[in-house]
Write a protein that holds these residues in place. Structure first.
Motif, short mmCIF file in Angstrom:
data_model
loop_
_atom_site.label_atom_id
_atom_site.label_comp_id
_atom_site.label_asym_id
_atom_site.label_seq_id
_atom_site.Cartn_x
_atom_site.Cartn_y
_atom_site.Cartn_z
N ASP A 149 0.91 -1.10 0.06
CA ASP A 149 -0.46 0.03 -0.08
C ASP A 149 0.98 0.99 -0.14
O ASP A 149 0.25 2.20 0.58
CB ASP A 149 -0.74 -0.05 1.25
CG ASP A 149 -0.25 0.05 2.28
OD1 ASP A 149 0.79 -0.48 2.21
OD2 ASP A 149 -0.99 0.27 3.44
N LEU A 150 2.17 1.05 -0.35
CA LEU A 150 2.90 1.94 -0.20
C LEU A 150 4.19 2.00 -1.59
O LEU A 150 4.70 1.22 -1.55
CB LEU A 150 3.77 2.05 1.47
CG LEU A 150 4.51 3.48 1.23
CD1 LEU A 150 4.31 5.11 1.39
CD2 LEU A 150 6.12 3.55 2.65
N ARG A 151 4.06 3.33 -2.91
CA ARG A 151 4.75 3.35 -3.95
C ARG A 151 5.43 4.23 -4.09
O ARG A 151 4.98 5.14 -3.69
CB ARG A 151 3.88 3.05 -4.38
CG ARG A 151 2.95 1.77 -4.81
CD ARG A 151 3.55 -0.07 -5.60
NE ARG A 151 4.42 -0.74 -4.16
CZ ARG A 151 4.97 -1.80 -4.03
NH1 ARG A 151 5.28 -2.12 -5.43
NH2 ARG A 151 5.72 -1.87 -2.78
N VAL A 152 6.56 4.12 -4.14
CA VAL A 152 7.79 5.15 -5.14
C VAL A 152 6.90 5.32 -6.77
O VAL A 152 6.67 4.55 -7.14
CB VAL A 152 8.89 4.44 -4.94
CG1 VAL A 152 9.35 6.32 -5.61
CG2 VAL A 152 9.23 4.54 -3.71
N LEU A 153 6.14 6.56 -7.49
CA LEU A 153 5.65 6.87 -8.05
C LEU A 153 6.41 7.33 -9.14
O LEU A 153 6.93 6.81 -10.82
CB LEU A 153 4.89 8.34 -8.16
CG LEU A 153 3.20 7.17 -7.36
CD1 LEU A 153 1.59 8.30 -7.08
CD2 LEU A 153 2.88 6.19 -7.07
N SER A 154 7.81 8.26 -8.63
CA SER A 154 8.62 8.87 -9.54
C SER A 154 9.96 9.12 -8.85
O SER A 154 10.06 9.05 -7.67
CB SER A 154 8.31 10.06 -9.79
OG SER A 154 7.61 10.77 -9.06
N VAL A 155 11.36 9.19 -9.48
CA VAL A 155 12.35 9.82 -8.73
C VAL A 155 13.46 10.89 -9.05
O VAL A 155 13.09 10.62 -10.80
CB VAL A 155 13.25 8.46 -8.21
CG1 VAL A 155 14.93 9.43 -8.45
CG2 VAL A 155 12.98 7.43 -7.65
N GLU A 156 13.05 12.22 -9.02
CA GLU A 156 13.98 13.34 -10.11
C GLU A 156 14.70 13.87 -8.70
O GLU A 156 15.20 13.60 -7.97
CB GLU A 156 11.98 14.03 -10.06
CG GLU A 156 11.20 13.36 -10.86
CD GLU A 156 10.28 14.62 -10.81
OE1 GLU A 156 10.15 16.13 -10.08
OE2 GLU A 156 8.86 14.34 -11.00
N LEU A 157 15.45 14.33 -9.86
CA LEU A 157 16.67 15.43 -9.29
C LEU A 157 15.74 17.14 -8.89
O LEU A 157 14.88 17.18 -9.01
CB LEU A 157 17.48 15.81 -9.90
CG LEU A 157 18.37 14.40 -10.52
CD1 LEU A 157 19.88 15.41 -11.83
CD2 LEU A 157 18.90 13.78 -9.51
N SER A 158 16.42 17.58 -7.61
CA SER A 158 16.19 18.28 -7.12
C SER A 158 17.95 19.19 -6.48
O SER A 158 18.53 18.41 -6.82
CB SER A 158 14.95 18.74 -5.92
OG SER A 158 15.55 17.54 -4.81
N ALA A 159 16.88 20.99 -6.20
CA ALA A 159 18.46 21.61 -5.96
C ALA A 159 18.39 20.49 -4.45
O ALA A 159 18.35 20.10 -3.79
CB ALA A 159 18.11 23.07 -5.98
N ARG A 160 20.44 20.82 -4.10
CA ARG A 160 20.96 20.60 -2.90
C ARG A 160 20.18 21.30 -2.06
O ARG A 160 19.67 20.28 -0.80
CB ARG A 160 22.03 20.62 -3.33
CG ARG A 160 22.81 20.30 -4.28
CD ARG A 160 23.12 18.59 -3.23
NE ARG A 160 24.47 18.32 -4.22
CZ ARG A 160 24.66 16.86 -3.81
NH1 ARG A 160 24.19 16.28 -2.78
NH2 ARG A 160 24.80 16.24 -4.04
N ASN A 161 19.58 21.71 -2.06
CA ASN A 161 19.02 23.47 -0.85
C ASN A 161 17.46 22.77 -0.46
O ASN A 161 16.76 23.49 0.08
CB ASN A 161 18.98 24.36 -0.74
CG ASN A 161 19.06 25.12 -1.91
OD1 ASN A 161 18.74 24.87 -3.21
ND2 ASN A 161 18.42 26.65 -1.65
N PHE A 162 16.95 21.91 -1.69
CA PHE A 162 15.40 22.16 -1.91
C PHE A 162 14.95 21.28 -0.62
O PHE A 162 15.59 20.40 0.09
CB PHE A 162 14.74 21.00 -2.85
CG PHE A 162 13.76 20.52 -2.88
CD1 PHE A 162 12.60 21.45 -3.40
CD2 PHE A 162 13.60 19.20 -2.65
CE1 PHE A 162 11.64 21.32 -3.02
CE2 PHE A 162 11.15 19.09 -2.37
CZ PHE A 162 10.88 20.10 -2.19
N ASP A 163 13.92 22.04 0.03
CA ASP A 163 13.59 21.67 1.79
C ASP A 163 11.92 20.79 1.82
O ASP A 163 11.25 21.61 1.06
CB ASP A 163 13.41 22.14 2.62
CG ASP A 163 13.22 22.32 3.76
OD1 ASP A 163 12.09 21.06 3.94
OD2 ASP A 163 12.88 22.84 4.99
#
Length: 243
Positions: A42-56
């Motif tokens: 019942d828990l799925r990872v839908l996507s993986v994306e890159l983000s900025a290092r300081n993204f919160d």
């Protein structure tokens, strides 16, 4: 290899997981599938994306939507539990102020040893109510109270513990709806939520729905910031972060 990655995972009331990976910022092929192999169904990872290092993912979230939903049998159970808790609170308060002993119906009795009417002892002597004595849940009362939550307020009375820089939040909408199957949904949308805030909102609305408090209780909580007059946090298993 994933085992060699130096990762820190931040997960608090959010469906976004931030993983800080040392080295070249690339998304390993099949990473989402690898996560899903070890996650419950019942828990799925839908996507993986890159983000900025300081993204919160917490600090930069603009809004969230929570839904607290339960079916008719669960609603009966929640009402019974909250009703019993309220009777216990009342008996405890009477014993603390009046110094008497509560009988089975919560009424005070005289002529008992001082140790026998300590508030916590009185609380445990209040019997569980039978189903027939539990007041029904009235959605119109809950809907009236839910509307009072909308706006920018200090929600200190709706948090289970402190620690946040500010307890001021903005609620964009709060609705209480029931579908044709009897499923009740309490949906809250806002710019952020305190610890257990939605569960306390749900518990307080149910308390109001069964007539143990007036809808104006919401306004009183926002005015006085008094957590003790709220309903108890409803069980977390019926809460879903929708967005």
């Amino acid at each position: 290899a994933l085992a060699e990655e130096r990762a820190r995972i931040f997960l608090e009331e959010s469906k976004t997981i931030l993983v800080d990976v040392a080295g070249t910022p690339t998304v390993p092929c099949g990473l989402a599938a690898a996560f899903n192999l070890v996650l419950p169904p019942d828990l799925r990872v839908l996507s993986v994306e890159l983000s900025a290092r300081n993204f919160d993912p917490l600090g930069e979230t603009r809004w969230k939507r929570y839904c607290y939903s339960f079916d008719a049998p669960t609603g009966v159970s929640l009402c019974k539990s909250l009703y019993w808790s309220t009777l216990q609170d009342q008996a405890e308060a009477i014993a603390a102020v009046g110094g008497g002993n509560a009988g089975e119906d919560g009424a005070l009795e005289a002529g008992v040893d001082e140790r026998e009417h300590m508030p916590e002892k009185v609380r445990h002597r209040v019997p569980a109510p039978d189903d027939a004595s539990v007041p029904p849940m009235h959605l119109d009362r809950m809907q009236q109270a839910a509307r009072l939550l909308v706006g920018t307020h200090d929600f200190a009375a709706f948090q289970a513990k402190g620690g946040r820089v500010t307890t001021v939040r903005t609620i964009f909408s709060c609705t209480v709806l029931q579908d044709e199957t009897g499923l009740v949904s309490i949906t809250c949308e806002g710019d952020g939520f305190l610890y257990k805030m939605v569960r306390i909102i749900a518990g307080t609305l149910i308390k109001i729905g069964i007539g143990m408090a007036d809808p104006s209780l919401i306004s009183e909580m926002l005015r006085t910031l008094n957590r003790s007059i709220a309903g108890p946090p409803s069980p977390g298993k019926y809460l879903t972060l929708m967005h």
